[in-house]
Design a protein around this motif. Structure first.
Motif, mmCIF file in Angstrom:
data_model
loop_
_atom_site.group_PDB
_atom_site.id
_atom_site.type_symbol
_atom_site.label_atom_id
_atom_site.label_comp_id
_atom_site.label_asym_id
_atom_site.label_seq_id
_atom_site.Cartn_x
_atom_site.Cartn_y
_atom_site.Cartn_z
ATOM 1 N N VAL A 157 69.353 45.317 69.743
ATOM 2 C CA VAL A 157 67.911 45.554 69.817
ATOM 3 C C VAL A 157 67.522 46.754 68.960
ATOM 4 O O VAL A 157 66.510 46.734 68.245
ATOM 5 C CB VAL A 157 67.466 45.766 71.280
ATOM 6 C CG1 VAL A 157 66.011 46.234 71.346
ATOM 7 C CG2 VAL A 157 67.650 44.489 72.092
ATOM 8 N N SER A 164 65.015 41.517 67.554
ATOM 9 C CA SER A 164 64.560 41.775 68.918
ATOM 10 C C SER A 164 63.096 41.389 69.113
ATOM 11 O O SER A 164 62.702 40.956 70.206
ATOM 12 C CB SER A 164 64.766 43.249 69.273
ATOM 13 O OG SER A 164 64.054 44.096 68.403
ATOM 14 N N ILE A 216 64.148 45.235 75.911
ATOM 15 C CA ILE A 216 63.698 45.082 74.524
ATOM 16 C C ILE A 216 62.390 45.824 74.317
ATOM 17 O O ILE A 216 62.204 46.556 73.335
ATOM 18 C CB ILE A 216 63.531 43.584 74.168
ATOM 19 C CG1 ILE A 216 64.870 42.859 74.245
ATOM 20 C CG2 ILE A 216 62.928 43.445 72.777
ATOM 21 C CD1 ILE A 216 64.765 41.365 74.027
ATOM 22 N N THR A 220 61.988 49.398 72.038
ATOM 23 C CA THR A 220 61.206 49.293 70.799
ATOM 24 C C THR A 220 59.828 49.928 70.921
ATOM 25 O O THR A 220 59.036 49.863 69.971
ATOM 26 C CB THR A 220 61.044 47.816 70.382
ATOM 27 O OG1 THR A 220 60.466 47.078 71.464
ATOM 28 C CG2 THR A 220 62.379 47.218 70.004
#
Length: 275
Positions: A157, A164, A216, A220
Motif C-alpha cells: 500500500v 492501493s 489502505i 494513504t
C-alpha cells in the motif's frame, strides 16, 4: 542424397517433343515436385498437421493484438478507478474514453463493468502473488505465513499508491478473491497448529480483510508514522485471532526482519519504504 539430373522427352504445347533436364531423386524417376505432392498426400492421410507457416503467423499476430487490446482496457479500468476526484465506480463510457476505443470494443472482451473490475484486480494481484509466492512458502507455519502476508500487503500500500487506490475504490477486497481464500487457508492451518484460536474461519477472514481494507485509507491519507501504524495493526489483528500480546509482537518483528532480508531479491515490486 541430392537429386540427379534425368533427361527425358517432354511434349510441348504444339505437340513437338523436345529434350529438357528435370531433377529427380536417385531412388525414383518421379520429378521432385511430384514426390513432394505425394509426400504431402501421405502425411494428410496420416492426420499430420499441414498448416502453412504463414497461417500460424497470422494466428499469432491476431492473438497478440487481442492481448494488447485487453491489457489496454484493463489499464483504463485501473486508471479510471485511481483518479482522486472519482467518488463512484467508472462507467463503460469512462473506460472506453480512457482507452480511446468504442463501446463495442469493450463488450468484445467483457460482459460488464464488474467482470472488467475482477479481471483488472486479478492482473494487479497476479504480480504480487507470483513474486511473493516463494517468500510466503518459506515463511514457516500458518501463523508466520499469515503474518507475512498481512505485512506484505500493508507495505505494498505504501510502496505502490496506484495499486492501493484501485484496491480501495473498487472494493476489490470485498469480493471473493484469491487473497481472501489464501487468508482463510492460513487461518485454518494456524488454528489446527494451535497458534491461534478461532471458532469461525469466515468471521476471522472478515476481521483480517476488513482491517486491511480500512488500512489502505489510513495509510494513504495522512498517518503520521506509517511504520508504527503497520506494526500496531499487525499486532492487533493477531491479538484478535487469539495470539497473546508478547507472542504477537515477537511474530510481527520476526516477519518484518524476514521480509526486509529476502524481499529485495524475491519480490519484483519491492523497495524499502523506510529508507
Amino acid at each position: 542424397m541430392g537429386p540427379s539430373i534425368y533427361r527425358r522427352n517432354v511434349t510441348s504445347s504444339g505437340g513437338a517433343p523436345f529434350r529438357c533436364s528435370v531433377p529427380v531423386s536417385l531412388t525414383s524417376k518421379k520429378p521432385l515436385r511430384r514426390q513432394t505432392m505425394s509426400m504431402r498426400d501421405d502425411l494428410a492421410r496420416n492426420g499430420e498437421n499441414l498448416t502453412p507457416v504463414a497461417e500460424d503467423h497470422r494466428v499469432r499476430v491476431a492473438r497478440e493484438r487481442r492481448d494488447r487490446m485487453r491489457k489496454r482496457l484493463l489499464t483504463a479500468v485501473v486508471e479510471s478507478f485511481s483518479r482522486p476526484q472519482r467518488s463512484g465506480p467508472p462507467t463503460v463510457d469512462d473506460i472506453v474514453e480512457a482507452a480511446g476505443v468504442v463501446r463495442g470494443t469493450f463488450y468484445k472482451y467483457f460482459a460488464s463493468i464488474d467482470e472488467a473490475i475482477d479481471a483488472a484486480g486479478q492482473e494487479l494481484f497476479s504480480d504480487m502473488d507470483s513474486s511473493s509466492a516463494q517468500l510466503l512458502e518459506e515463511s514457516g507455519d500458518g501463523l508466520a505465513r499469515l503474518t507475512t502476508g498481512i505485512e506484505l500487503f500493508l507495505l505494498r500500500v505504501i510502496i505502490d499508491p496506484f495499486w492501493s487506490a484501485f484496491i480501495a475504490r473498487a472494493d476489490y477486497l470485498g469480493r471473493e478473491t484469491a487473497l481472501r481464500r489464501a487468508v482463510a487457508i492460513d487461518l485454518s492451518r494456524a488454528d489446527v497448529e494451535g497458534r491461534i484460536s478461532i471458532e469461525n474461519v469466515s468471521a476471522a477472514s472478515t476481521l483480517v480483510v476488513g482491517a486491511l481494507t480500512h488500512a489502505i485509507h489510513d495509510l494513504t491519507h495522512g498517518v503520521d508514522d506509517q511504520r508504527a501504524y503497520i506494526e500496531a495493526l499487525t499486532v492487533l489483528i493477531l491479538r484478535g485471532l487469539g495470539v497473546q500480546a508478547d507472542e504477537a509482537k515477537a511474530v510481527m518483528r520476526d516477519r518484518a526482519i524476514f521480509i526486509r532480508g529476502l524481499a529485495p531479491d524475491r519480490i519484483t515490486w519491492w523497495r524499502d519504504p523506510w529508507r
